[in-house]
Design an enzyme around this catalytic site. Structure first.
Site, PDB file in Angstrom:
ATOM      1  N   ALA A  67       0.873  -1.172   0.000  1.00 57.35           N
ATOM      2  CA  ALA A  67       0.000   0.000   0.000  1.00 57.35           C
ATOM      3  C   ALA A  67       0.909   1.221   0.000  1.00 57.35           C
ATOM      4  O   ALA A  67       2.057   1.153   0.463  1.00 57.35           O
ATOM      5  CB  ALA A  67      -0.884  -0.016   1.237  1.00 57.35           C
ATOM      6  N   GLY A 112       0.728  -5.022   0.978  1.00 55.82           N
ATOM      7  CA  GLY A 112      -0.545  -5.081   0.265  1.00 55.82           C
ATOM      8  C   GLY A 112      -0.413  -5.720  -1.112  1.00 55.82           C
ATOM      9  O   GLY A 112      -1.387  -6.252  -1.647  1.00 55.82           O
ATOM     10  N   GLU A 115      -0.562  -9.320  -0.508  1.00 59.31           N
ATOM     11  CA  GLU A 115      -1.954  -9.626  -0.134  1.00 59.31           C
ATOM     12  C   GLU A 115      -2.859  -9.662  -1.369  1.00 59.31           C
ATOM     13  O   GLU A 115      -3.750 -10.500  -1.471  1.00 59.31           O
ATOM     14  CB  GLU A 115      -2.463  -8.585   0.866  1.00 59.31           C
ATOM     15  CG  GLU A 115      -1.701  -8.656   2.178  1.00 59.31           C
ATOM     16  CD  GLU A 115      -2.194  -7.642   3.193  1.00 59.31           C
ATOM     17  OE1 GLU A 115      -1.909  -6.439   3.004  1.00 59.31           O
ATOM     18  OE2 GLU A 115      -2.858  -8.028   4.153  1.00 59.31           O
ATOM     19  N   GLU A 135       5.134  -5.370   6.901  1.00 55.18           N
ATOM     20  CA  GLU A 135       4.377  -4.378   7.690  1.00 55.18           C
ATOM     21  C   GLU A 135       4.942  -4.203   9.085  1.00 55.18           C
ATOM     22  O   GLU A 135       4.911  -3.105   9.649  1.00 55.18           O
ATOM     23  CB  GLU A 135       2.897  -4.793   7.787  1.00 55.18           C
ATOM     24  CG  GLU A 135       2.100  -4.638   6.499  1.00 55.18           C
ATOM     25  CD  GLU A 135       2.159  -5.849   5.594  1.00 55.18           C
ATOM     26  OE1 GLU A 135       3.042  -6.717   5.783  1.00 55.18           O
ATOM     27  OE2 GLU A 135       1.332  -5.927   4.674  1.00 55.18           O
TER      28      GLU A 135
HETATM   29  N1  DAK Z   1       4.597   3.102  -0.836  1.00 48.96           N
HETATM   30  C1  DAK Z   1       4.972   4.278  -1.372  1.00 48.96           C
HETATM   31  N2  DAK Z   1       6.099   4.438  -2.083  1.00 48.96           N
HETATM   32  C2  DAK Z   1       6.867   3.360  -2.249  1.00 48.96           C
HETATM   33  C3  DAK Z   1       6.546   2.101  -1.716  1.00 48.96           C
HETATM   34  C4  DAK Z   1       5.335   1.993  -0.977  1.00 48.96           C
HETATM   35  N3  DAK Z   1       4.901   0.846  -0.454  1.00 48.96           N
HETATM   36  N4  DAK Z   1       7.524   1.237  -2.050  1.00 48.96           N
HETATM   37  C5  DAK Z   1       8.423   1.934  -2.765  1.00 48.96           C
HETATM   38  N5  DAK Z   1       8.031   3.202  -2.891  1.00 48.96           N
HETATM   39  C6  DAK Z   1       8.724   4.304  -3.581  1.00 48.96           C
HETATM   40  C7  DAK Z   1       9.974   4.725  -2.793  1.00 48.96           C
HETATM   41  O1  DAK Z   1       9.625   5.610  -1.748  1.00 48.96           O
HETATM   42  C8  DAK Z   1      10.771   5.392  -3.898  1.00 48.96           C
HETATM   43  O2  DAK Z   1      10.214   6.668  -4.113  1.00 48.96           O
HETATM   44  P1  DAK Z   1      11.180   7.973  -4.211  1.00 48.96           P
HETATM   45  O3  DAK Z   1      12.043   7.939  -2.977  1.00 48.96           O
HETATM   46  O4  DAK Z   1      11.942   7.732  -5.493  1.00 48.96           O
HETATM   47  O5  DAK Z   1      10.221   9.113  -4.287  1.00 48.96           O
HETATM   48  C9  DAK Z   1      10.440   4.542  -5.123  1.00 48.96           C
HETATM   49  O6  DAK Z   1       9.224   3.848  -4.827  1.00 48.96           O
HETATM   50  C10 DAK Z   1      11.509   3.511  -5.431  1.00 48.96           C
HETATM   51  O7  DAK Z   1      11.733   2.749  -4.237  1.00 48.96           O
HETATM   52  P2  DAK Z   1      13.181   2.628  -3.560  1.00 48.96           P
HETATM   53  O8  DAK Z   1      14.028   3.793  -3.907  1.00 48.96           O
HETATM   54  O9  DAK Z   1      12.958   2.321  -2.132  1.00 48.96           O
HETATM   55  O10 DAK Z   1      13.731   1.347  -4.353  1.00 48.96           O
HETATM   56  P3  DAK Z   1      14.759   0.253  -3.808  1.00 48.96           P
HETATM   57  O11 DAK Z   1      15.102  -0.582  -4.986  1.00 48.96           O
HETATM   58  O12 DAK Z   1      15.861   0.889  -3.025  1.00 48.96           O
HETATM   59  O13 DAK Z   1      13.898  -0.634  -2.782  1.00 48.96           O
HETATM   60  C11 DAK Z   1      11.937  -1.818  -2.017  1.00 48.96           C
HETATM   61  C12 DAK Z   1      12.798  -1.350  -3.230  1.00 48.96           C
HETATM   62  C13 DAK Z   1      10.674  -2.463  -2.547  1.00 48.96           C
HETATM   63  C14 DAK Z   1      12.737  -2.882  -1.196  1.00 48.96           C
HETATM   64  C15 DAK Z   1      11.635  -0.599  -1.112  1.00 48.96           C
HETATM   65  O14 DAK Z   1      11.057   0.421  -1.933  1.00 48.96           O
HETATM   66  C16 DAK Z   1      10.684  -0.892   0.009  1.00 48.96           C
HETATM   67  O15 DAK Z   1      11.064  -1.462   1.025  1.00 48.96           O
HETATM   68  N6  DAK Z   1       9.423  -0.475  -0.174  1.00 48.96           N
HETATM   69  C17 DAK Z   1       8.418  -0.574   0.880  1.00 48.96           C
HETATM   70  C18 DAK Z   1       7.941  -1.987   1.008  1.00 48.96           C
HETATM   71  C19 DAK Z   1       6.934  -2.098   2.095  1.00 48.96           C
HETATM   72  O16 DAK Z   1       7.163  -1.816   3.285  1.00 48.96           O
HETATM   73  N7  DAK Z   1       5.729  -2.482   1.728  1.00 48.96           N
HETATM   74  C20 DAK Z   1       4.646  -2.639   2.651  1.00 48.96           C
HETATM   75  C21 DAK Z   1       3.912  -1.332   2.692  1.00 48.96           C
HETATM   76  S1  DAK Z   1       2.664  -1.320   3.952  1.00 48.96           S
HETATM   77  C22 DAK Z   1      -4.630  -1.486   5.262  1.00 48.96           C
HETATM   78  C23 DAK Z   1      -4.298  -2.771   5.019  1.00 48.96           C
HETATM   79  C24 DAK Z   1      -3.109  -3.098   4.434  1.00 48.96           C
HETATM   80  C25 DAK Z   1      -2.222  -2.111   4.135  1.00 48.96           C
HETATM   81  C26 DAK Z   1      -2.580  -0.812   4.339  1.00 48.96           C
HETATM   82  C27 DAK Z   1      -3.782  -0.498   4.899  1.00 48.96           C
HETATM   83  N8  DAK Z   1      -5.831  -1.213   5.900  1.00 48.96           N
HETATM   84  C28 DAK Z   1      -6.547  -2.280   6.598  1.00 48.96           C
HETATM   85  C29 DAK Z   1      -6.312   0.119   6.009  1.00 48.96           C
HETATM   86  C30 DAK Z   1      -0.961  -2.482   3.575  1.00 48.96           C
HETATM   87  C31 DAK Z   1       0.153  -1.939   4.025  1.00 48.96           C
HETATM   88  C32 DAK Z   1       1.376  -2.080   3.276  1.00 48.96           C
HETATM   89  O17 DAK Z   1       1.452  -2.675   2.222  1.00 48.96           O
END
Ligand code: DAK
Length: 261
Positions: A67, A112, A115, A135
């Protein structure tokens, strides 16, 4: 290719391909993407000829990296509850779509994004793909059904390991654990998913739809109860300072310091 902003749809004779396209954010899900997915699935559900659906992420880096953390950071309790409702509705819409839906993963499927893949019937991934429920590193828990659908797929032990640790898993490992169903060479990805979709669409459609319905409905009571527990847990975790710290740390590109509050 019909474009609905960040969700693009390509309709072939025997299948439909949905492309999530927010490449600059690694195809992260936001409310717009979720709404578009809902509309697309509702549209194809109304068709008299039901087709197999493939879901893909744009580019070669990510299926969906989760997400959108940037758009979630400032949400209040009411807004996050609405977001939970929308996300869970989309996953259920996919899960209840009459014909099989295939997650075609070429790159990161995290949070997400994983998921979303788990809500599909089958997951096909290229060798370069990586999976995870990170998460916990943001101070939250999976909230779009990940805890429950992973539990159903691979059992409680490995689910605990994946959600407690938030580790990212390579495609080969995900295949061994049963998280994904098929693994293909990177350069054969598109070819293989299309062969698979055509093969599936040649099966007797009514029998195929009945297979999907029977398998879903027989496991539904536990799933639906578990989804309620999961949303409650998500909302509690989202209200913490640790969640704010976890998300702020991601946006500031540093490690989080959690305090248990
Ligand atoms: N959200 C927003 N931006 C993201 C992102 C994300 N999940 N993942 C990557 N990006 C963005 C980065 O911020 C970066 O943007 P800029 O800095 O260039 O502006 C761009 O994409 C490229 O990413 P990186 O520079 O980080 O690229 P790397 O190759 O260094 O790393 C990576 C790739 C995938 C390992 C890294 O980007 C990363 O760790 N991303 C986050 C992964 C993560 O934590 N995903 C889980 C997110 S939380 C809900 C239910 C469920 C959810 C939400 C609500 N409700 C019940 C309400 C779900 C939550 C989630 O999914």
């Amino acid at each position: 290719m019909h474009s609905e902003e960040s969700v693009k749809v390509r309709e072939e004779q025997s299948f439909v391909e949905i492309l999530i396209s927010r490449v600059e954010n690694l195809n992260a899900l936001n409310p717009d993407v979720l709404q578009s997915l809902l509309l697309v699935f509702e549209k194809f559900e109304r068709n008299s000829q039901k087709k197999v659906i493939l879901i893909k992420g744009d580019g070669e880096k990510a299926f969906v990296a989760g997400a959108d953390i940037k758009s979630m950071y400032d949400l209040g309790q009411r807004a996050i509850a609405d977001y939970a409702e929308l996300g869970q509705r989309v996953m259920r819409r996919i899960e209840c779509y009459s014909m099989p839906v295939i997650a075609c993963v070429n790159g990161y499927a995290l949070g997400g994004g994983m998921e979303l893949a788990l809500a599909c019937d089958l997951i096909i991934a290229s060798k370069r793909s990586k999976f995870g429920q990170p998460e916990i590193n943001l101070g939250i828990i999976p909230g779009f059904g990940g805890t429950q659908r992973l539990l159903q797929r691979i059992g409680i032990g490995t689910t605990r390991k994946i959600v407690y640790l938030g580790t990212i898993i390579e495609a080969e490992e995900a295949y061994k654990l049963g998280v994904i169903d098929m693994i293909v060479e990177n350069d054969k990805f598109q070819e293989e998913i299309e062969i698979f979709a055509r093969n599936l669409s040649q099966k007797a459609p009514i029998a195929l739809m009945e297979c999907k319905r029977v398998l879903r409905e027989s496991t539904e009571p536990n799933l639906l109860m578990g989804l309620r527990y999961e949303v409650e847990g998500f909302i509690r975790a989202f209200a913490t300072d640790d969640r704010k710290e976890g998300m702020r740390a991601f946006l500031e590109k540093r490690n989080a310091e959690f305090k248990g509050s």
